[in-house]
Design an enzyme around this catalytic site. Structure first.
Site, PDB file in Angstrom:
ATOM      1  N   LYS A 129       2.204  17.361  -7.395  1.00 31.04           N
ATOM      2  CA  LYS A 129       1.516  18.010  -8.534  1.00 31.04           C
ATOM      3  C   LYS A 129       0.795  19.267  -8.055  1.00 31.04           C
ATOM      4  CE  LYS A 129      -2.194  16.783 -11.776  1.00 31.04           C
ATOM      5  NZ  LYS A 129      -3.432  16.781 -10.995  1.00 31.04           N
ATOM      6  N   TYR A 138       7.629  -6.148  -1.602  1.00 32.34           N
ATOM      7  CA  TYR A 138       8.504  -4.972  -1.568  1.00 32.34           C
ATOM      8  C   TYR A 138       8.982  -4.632  -2.982  1.00 32.34           C
ATOM      9  CZ  TYR A 138      12.552  -2.111  -0.081  1.00 32.34           C
ATOM     10  OH  TYR A 138      13.485  -1.107   0.106  1.00 32.34           O
ATOM     11  N   LYS A 172       0.821  -1.215   0.000  1.00 31.69           N
ATOM     12  CA  LYS A 172       0.000   0.000   0.000  1.00 31.69           C
ATOM     13  C   LYS A 172       0.857   1.269   0.000  1.00 31.69           C
ATOM     14  CE  LYS A 172      -3.802   0.263   2.472  1.00 31.69           C
ATOM     15  NZ  LYS A 172      -4.735   0.112   3.620  1.00 31.69           N
TER      16      LYS A 172
END
Ligand code: NAD
Ligand code: UDP
Length: 324
Positions: free
Chosen positions: A116, A156, A102
């Site tokens: 952004k 990972y 996540k």
């Protein structure tokens, strides 16, 4: 409103996710030394406030306890986002497989969204694990890797590969200024003694007089970089025009058995080597090709292994309350 309200914004502002971790805290120290204001965002999953306690009261520093897989918004200007949040040691990401996926996926998306919104430069802490168990040696940035997506380490490796893909998509589609550093095994003070990585594991075992747990026959190789060198490379990358991934690591390669022997030679101890089974998908070799970093950043490691390991042993001695 603004995190540094009441203060003028002549200083650059950096946000470091994973700022209470080993690398995030050293990077924070460097950014503050360069005159930045720093906002650390960390949920303390694998990091510790102990790593940043020396910053308490520093008016250029703020700590926000937050999970970056949840929506991330910070008021005020931000010039740089360093996305370092992620469990990083094999035992950590095996204990937290879903949070690892996540934070590499949703966490990276949130951090890019914030970059952004703010028009900030974004730097992703990626890893040599994107090369998996490499079939090319040493590893150059144009090697695509050999990763088992469904193995235990896949949580990972694939999270970081996804994070790289997301970063490049934001660069290409949203025209964000992005950088990707592929970090090779880095060590130094503030690593967690029990995080299972080989450097704190062997030093802790030797200091306590326990046997050193060498996995497999110890013939697998790693190349260890001292944290100050890594931070120098990352800082230079953040100031560069480079958008392609850059390996940062120390090319000096050794086997894990040699590493164990070096620790035993440096610490007076009754410990010996105890061979244990090799974990699944443990990479056989790992060594960075650092030509790109040399050429684009004028960077190469300066701290030799003996000096770096001595400082690290000293840190763990103090941590354990042992005399030098
Ligand atoms: P670390 O565990 O000390 O630091 C990671 C930090 O991220 C911790 O403070 C942890 O609490 C925080 N974190 C984890 N999930 C989070 C979440 N969802 N929200 C907010 N904070 C979260 O590990 P490290 O060695 O400092 O690694 C830092 C980064 O560098 C990681 O992204 C890791 O993948 C990368 N990296 C490190 C190495 C290395 O050798 N140390 C090598 C390759 C890549
Ligand atoms: N390793 C070991 N004993 C330990 C911990 C690790 O022999 O107690 C080995 C591990 O199998 C790997 C290398 O040391 O080959 C480096 O492991 P680490 O967890 O530090 O990082 P990795 O490079 O595997 O992500």
């Amino acid at each position: 409103m603004d995190v540094f309200s009441g203060q003028q914004h002549e200083k650059r502002v950096s946000l470091v996710t994973g700022g209470a971790g080993f690398l995030g805290s050293h990077l924070t120290d460097r950014l503050l030394a360069e005159g930045h204001r720093v906002i650390a965002v960390d949920n303390l999953l694998t990091g510790s406030m102990r790593n940043v306690e020396h910053l308490a009261g520093n008016e250029d520093y703020r700590f926000i306890k937050h999970d970056v897989t949840d929506f991330l918004f910070v008021p005020g200007a931000i010039d740089f986002i360093f996305h370092f949040a992620s469990p990083a040691s094999p035992i950590d990401y095996l204990e937290y497989p879903i949070p690892t996926l996540k934070v590499g996926g949703l966490g990276t998306h949130n951090a890019l969204g914030l970059a952004k919104e703010k028009g900030a430069t974004f730097l992703l802490a990626s890893t040599s694990e994107v090369y998996g168990d490499p079939l090319v040696h040493p590893q150059k940035e144009d090697y695509w890797g050999n990763v088992n997506p469904i193995g235990p380490r896949g949580v990972y490796d694939e999270a970081k590969r996804y994070a790289e893909a997301m970063t490049m998509a934001y660069h290409r589609f949203h025209r964000i200024d992005t950088k990707i550093v592929r970090i090779f095994n880095t060590y130094g003070p503030r690593m967690r003694l029990d995080d299972g990585r080989v450097v704190p594991a062997f030093i802790g075992q030797a200091l306590r007089g326990d046997d050193l747990t060498v996995f497999g026959d110890g013939s697998q190789t790693r190349s260890f970089c001292y944290v100050a060198d890594l931070v120098e490379g990352i800082y230079r990358l953040s100031q560069s025009e480079t958008h392609d991934p850059v390996n940062i690591g120390n090319p000096k390669e050794m086997t894990i058995k040699q590493f164990a022997e070096k620790i035993l030679a440096r610490i007076e101890t009754k410990s010996k080597i105890d061979y244990k089974p090799l974990p699944v998908d443990d990479p056989q070799v790992r060594q960075p090709d650092i030509e790109r970093a040399r050429e684009l950043l004028g960077w190469e490691p300066k701290v030799d292994f003996e000096e770096g390991i001595e400082k690290t042993i000293e840190y763990f001695r103090n941590f354990l309350g042992l005399k030098s």
